[in-house]
Design a protein around this motif. Sequence first.
Motif, PDB file in Angstrom:
ATOM      1  N   UNK A   1      -6.361  -1.340  17.359  1.00 61.05           N
ATOM      2  CA  UNK A   1      -5.359  -0.574  18.115  1.00 61.05           C
ATOM      3  C   UNK A   1      -4.047  -0.349  17.367  1.00 61.05           C
ATOM      4  N   UNK A   2      -3.744  -1.198  16.381  1.00 67.78           N
ATOM      5  CA  UNK A   2      -2.439  -1.114  15.711  1.00 67.78           C
ATOM      6  C   UNK A   2      -2.506  -0.665  14.261  1.00 67.78           C
ATOM      7  N   UNK A   3      -3.682  -0.614  13.685  1.00 69.10           N
ATOM      8  CA  UNK A   3      -3.831  -0.212  12.282  1.00 69.10           C
ATOM      9  C   UNK A   3      -4.911   0.848  12.185  1.00 69.10           C
ATOM     10  N   UNK A   4      -4.673   1.823  11.339  1.00 65.39           N
ATOM     11  CA  UNK A   4      -5.659   2.893  11.174  1.00 65.39           C
ATOM     12  C   UNK A   4      -6.159   2.903   9.732  1.00 65.39           C
ATOM     13  N   UNK A   5      -7.461   3.149   9.520  1.00 65.70           N
ATOM     14  CA  UNK A   5      -7.981   3.177   8.150  1.00 65.70           C
ATOM     15  C   UNK A   5      -7.255   4.138   7.228  1.00 65.70           C
ATOM     16  N   UNK A   6      -6.742   5.252   7.765  1.00 69.07           N
ATOM     17  CA  UNK A   6      -6.083   6.236   6.910  1.00 69.07           C
ATOM     18  C   UNK A   6      -4.770   5.681   6.326  1.00 69.07           C
ATOM     19  N   UNK A   7      -4.244   4.602   6.898  1.00 71.31           N
ATOM     20  CA  UNK A   7      -3.103   3.934   6.257  1.00 71.31           C
ATOM     21  C   UNK A   7      -3.470   3.524   4.832  1.00 71.31           C
ATOM     22  N   UNK A   8      -4.699   3.020   4.661  1.00 76.90           N
ATOM     23  CA  UNK A   8      -5.153   2.622   3.321  1.00 76.90           C
ATOM     24  C   UNK A   8      -5.352   3.842   2.429  1.00 76.90           C
ATOM     25  N   UNK A   9      -5.763   4.962   3.011  1.00 78.10           N
ATOM     26  CA  UNK A   9      -5.894   6.194   2.242  1.00 78.10           C
ATOM     27  C   UNK A   9      -4.544   6.661   1.730  1.00 78.10           C
ATOM     28  N   UNK A  10      -3.537   6.567   2.563  1.00 79.54           N
ATOM     29  CA  UNK A  10      -2.184   6.941   2.149  1.00 79.54           C
ATOM     30  C   UNK A  10      -1.770   6.140   0.922  1.00 79.54           C
ATOM     31  N   UNK A  11      -2.028   4.845   0.948  1.00 84.21           N
ATOM     32  CA  UNK A  11      -1.684   3.985  -0.195  1.00 84.21           C
ATOM     33  C   UNK A  11      -2.420   4.428  -1.449  1.00 84.21           C
ATOM     34  N   UNK A  12      -3.717   4.708  -1.317  1.00 80.02           N
ATOM     35  CA  UNK A  12      -4.508   5.139  -2.471  1.00 80.02           C
ATOM     36  C   UNK A  12      -3.981   6.450  -3.046  1.00 80.02           C
ATOM     37  N   UNK A  13      -3.685   7.417  -2.196  1.00 77.23           N
ATOM     38  CA  UNK A  13      -3.190   8.702  -2.683  1.00 77.23           C
ATOM     39  C   UNK A  13      -1.834   8.559  -3.366  1.00 77.23           C
ATOM     40  N   UNK A  14      -0.993   7.694  -2.838  1.00 77.88           N
ATOM     41  CA  UNK A  14       0.310   7.465  -3.473  1.00 77.88           C
ATOM     42  C   UNK A  14       0.148   6.796  -4.833  1.00 77.88           C
ATOM     43  N   UNK A  15      -0.755   5.835  -4.920  1.00 72.97           N
ATOM     44  CA  UNK A  15      -0.991   5.175  -6.205  1.00 72.97           C
ATOM     45  C   UNK A  15      -1.472   6.162  -7.263  1.00 72.97           C
ATOM     46  N   UNK A  16      -2.221   7.168  -6.844  1.00 70.64           N
ATOM     47  CA  UNK A  16      -2.748   8.167  -7.768  1.00 70.64           C
ATOM     48  C   UNK A  16      -1.745   9.299  -8.022  1.00 70.64           C
ATOM     49  N   UNK A  17      -0.721   9.386  -7.211  1.00 64.82           N
ATOM     50  CA  UNK A  17       0.218  10.483  -7.336  1.00 64.82           C
ATOM     51  C   UNK A  17      -0.295  11.772  -6.720  1.00 64.82           C
ATOM     52  N   UNK A  18      -1.266  11.649  -5.829  1.00 67.76           N
ATOM     53  CA  UNK A  18      -1.876  12.827  -5.191  1.00 67.76           C
ATOM     54  C   UNK A  18      -1.282  12.995  -3.796  1.00 67.76           C
ATOM     55  N   UNK A  19      -0.057  13.436  -3.739  1.00 70.40           N
ATOM     56  CA  UNK A  19       0.651  13.481  -2.455  1.00 70.40           C
ATOM     57  C   UNK A  19       1.093  14.883  -2.061  1.00 70.40           C
ATOM     58  N   UNK A  20       0.690  15.882  -2.798  1.00 72.55           N
ATOM     59  CA  UNK A  20       1.047  17.255  -2.474  1.00 72.55           C
ATOM     60  C   UNK A  20      -0.197  18.136  -2.564  1.00 72.55           C
ATOM     61  N   UNK A  21      -0.121  19.297  -1.927  1.00 69.11           N
ATOM     62  CA  UNK A  21      -1.224  20.270  -1.950  1.00 69.11           C
ATOM     63  C   UNK A  21      -2.552  19.619  -1.594  1.00 69.11           C
ATOM     64  N   UNK A  22      -2.553  18.906  -0.458  1.00 66.22           N
ATOM     65  CA  UNK A  22      -3.756  18.239   0.022  1.00 66.22           C
ATOM     66  C   UNK A  22      -4.511  19.175   0.968  1.00 66.22           C
ATOM     67  N   UNK A  23      -5.805  19.364   0.727  1.00 57.99           N
ATOM     68  CA  UNK A  23      -6.637  20.166   1.609  1.00 57.99           C
ATOM     69  C   UNK A  23      -7.469  19.269   2.506  1.00 57.99           C
ATOM     70  N   UNK A  24      -7.484  19.560   3.802  1.00 64.21           N
ATOM     71  CA  UNK A  24      -8.243  18.756   4.759  1.00 64.21           C
ATOM     72  C   UNK A  24      -9.120  19.665   5.619  1.00 64.21           C
TER      73      UNK A  24
END
Length: 390
Positions: free
Chosen positions: A97-120
Amino acid sequence: MPASDFSTTEYADRLSRTRAAMAAAGVETLLVADPSNMAWLTGYDGWSFYVPQLVILHASGNPLWWGRTQDKPGAAQTTWLTPEDLFDWPEEHVQHPDHHPVDALVTLLRERGWTRALGVEMDNYYYSAKSHAVLEAAFGRDALSDATGLVNWQRAVKSSAELDLMRKAGVLTAHMHSVLRDGFREGRPKHELVAEVQAAGVAGPDGLAGDYPAIAPIAPSGLEASASHITWNDRPLARGEATYFEISGCYHRYHCPASRTLYLGEVPADIRRAEEAILTAIDDTMTRARPGVTCEEVAACVYDSFARAGYVKGNRTGYPIGLSYPPDWGERTMSLRPGDTTPLAENMTFHLMPGLWTPDWGVAITESFIITPEGGKCLADIPRGIVVRG
């Protein structure tokens, strides 16, 4: 769908085409949530799409698989990716209820520097509103764009290896329909027949092993058949009712759906008239379905045949098929209907759906087929006419 079904060259071509579409859409990093698209790009196969999972495709380098810790071994076994390409999110975040898996995705994308022009894939069964909200909160609305269908469109023209898998699915489909015809009789509870047909689709003929299809058997009778997507029940099959079965064999996640109609007793004249219109529509479509012809031009074969018989069809009459997972074996791109001017190309594959539904009954006789220079070529060999049992 083992990654070994396809060569490294084929996977490289799939990535190249997808990246070209990404560049045209201004996408630097594509987040692929549709399990069919995940499998097409990497080979990943598992019943894990009920939790967040992705293939992450950047403008360069290997794709990354990202999913639940418990599913990471499955990614190692079914994809062509290296261990360094596999990333997981904490198991304790499963439906927390308090944590979402995509929180970990955010961390991964930031570590890679992939934080702009994201297609979903925003209009997709497997990408949730909550997942999007987490990404938007982390990177801002302007960092995200809708890439729905971007990968799907790259899948439209099938390779020879894909067509081989679809033909094997067609053998399974034909086997299932043979079991259906043999087992259809008055008084038999429908669920017993459906169980036998489903078992045939898994056991297969001559050692050809089947997989689970993306859609459960559609099997309405009588008045039920006036609705197009009713499954089965335990009611005995009765005289004076048309029953149609829409089923598909599935081989390594590739499909070949086909519908047939069965009748107990003497077939009424109006249903025979519908059958004739449908069979004519199929023949006309197979003649017309060649490269360069548009979707709406092919669809006209069905609508014109129905009109000559005095019937009006108010829904689309076909869609592309291939690799898929529940809840749908369609590829969600083109439609065979008026207004779709997409030109057909050789080795596209479609499910032709010239079904007819009235307020009192329904008749469906359908074919899965390949676009060839000589016209449409059916993927399964199944007798078309209404099956009658006295």
